[in-house]
Design a protein around this motif. Structure first.
Motif, PDB file in Angstrom:
ATOM      1  N   LYS A  50     -36.271  15.792 -11.548  1.00 52.19           N
ATOM      2  CA  LYS A  50     -34.859  15.581 -11.894  1.00 52.19           C
ATOM      3  C   LYS A  50     -34.070  16.873 -11.698  1.00 52.19           C
ATOM      4  O   LYS A  50     -32.945  16.868 -11.185  1.00 52.19           O
ATOM      5  N   GLU A  53     -33.560  17.422  -7.998  1.00 51.51           N
ATOM      6  CA  GLU A  53     -32.537  16.534  -7.447  1.00 51.51           C
ATOM      7  C   GLU A  53     -31.133  16.988  -7.835  1.00 51.51           C
ATOM      8  O   GLU A  53     -30.199  16.898  -7.041  1.00 51.51           O
ATOM      9  N   GLU A  57     -30.026  18.499  -4.392  1.00 53.13           N
ATOM     10  CA  GLU A  57     -29.392  17.333  -3.793  1.00 53.13           C
ATOM     11  C   GLU A  57     -28.077  16.945  -4.461  1.00 53.13           C
ATOM     12  O   GLU A  57     -27.350  16.087  -3.956  1.00 53.13           O
ATOM     13  N   LYS A  59     -27.725  15.357  -7.225  1.00 57.00           N
ATOM     14  CA  LYS A  59     -27.840  14.057  -7.879  1.00 57.00           C
ATOM     15  C   LYS A  59     -27.983  14.247  -9.379  1.00 57.00           C
ATOM     16  O   LYS A  59     -28.955  14.825  -9.852  1.00 57.00           O
TER      17      LYS A  59
END
Length: 209
Positions: A50, A53, A57, A59
């Motif tokens: 997590k 990400e 990314e 996210k």
């Protein structure tokens, strides 16, 4: 973090403008540690992914539950209840702490504790309801929030810490106090460095070369 109109999960994706080269500048936040550091000081691979990400990314998963909403909206009410019960006057701390300001820094941790005094760092937990409050005991509190307290202790250099759970419906509180020692700081930093090394290794193998 903005509150959602209804409870649920929202996913936001905002990739960084420049590619992330490594995690050497990434800083962990104390509020992530209960999910990141598992029993026997192991690391949660799911939580590490997590973090990856989010950082690489862009996210970000925003979880909005009734308990989270209540904790945010009624944090000051919990502090006022705590003050009334212990006969003190504390206000919500707004000072952000960063280990870059410490002499032994690894440049790896930052956070904003709830309450600070000259000698204490205090973390407030607002229970969703009386049933949730009744299920809290010291063993569960220690297992879930120990490393969060160690992180705040390290950042603020206060070795006396307290977890305060509040039941705003019934006007009750539970207080668990812990004395942190420098060996706890050292172990936390070792764990976070291990997490950073894992993220760097994972990032390296994800790169297209």
């Amino acid at each position: 973090m903005p509150l959602l109109a209804t409870t649920g999960i929202r996913v936001e994706i905002n990739p960084p403008l420049l590619p992330i080269q490594n995690f050497n500048q990434y800083k962990f936040s104390p509020h992530r540690l209960p999910k990141l550091i598992l029993a026997k000081n192991g690391l949660s691979e799911a939580e590490l992914l997590k973090i990856y990400e989010e950082y690489v990314e862009g996210k970000k998963i925003i979880l909005q539950t009734e308990a989270i909403k209540k904790g945010i909206l009624r944090e000051n009410d919990s502090i006022e209840l705590y003050n009334a019960k212990v006969g003190r006057f504390h206000i919500k701390n707004e000072t952000k702490f960063d280990d870059k300001d410490l002499p032994d820094t690894l440049n790896i941790l930052h956070g904003t504790p709830d309450i600070l005094t000259a000698n204490w760092v205090i973390d407030i937990k607002t229970c969703e309801n009386s049933d949730t409050f009744d299920r809290v005991d010291e063993k569960k509190a220690y297992r879930r929030y120990w490393w969060q307290l160690v992180a705040y202790s390290y950042l603020t250099r206060r070795k006396k810490t307290a977890l305060v759970f509040t039941d705003l419906d019934e006007g009750r509180i539970k207080i668990y106090t812990y004395h942190i020692i420098e060996a706890d700081w050292k172990l936390l930093l070792e764990i976070l460095q291990e997490a950073r090394d894992w993220l760097n290794q994972y990032h390296f193998h994800k790169l297209p070369f």
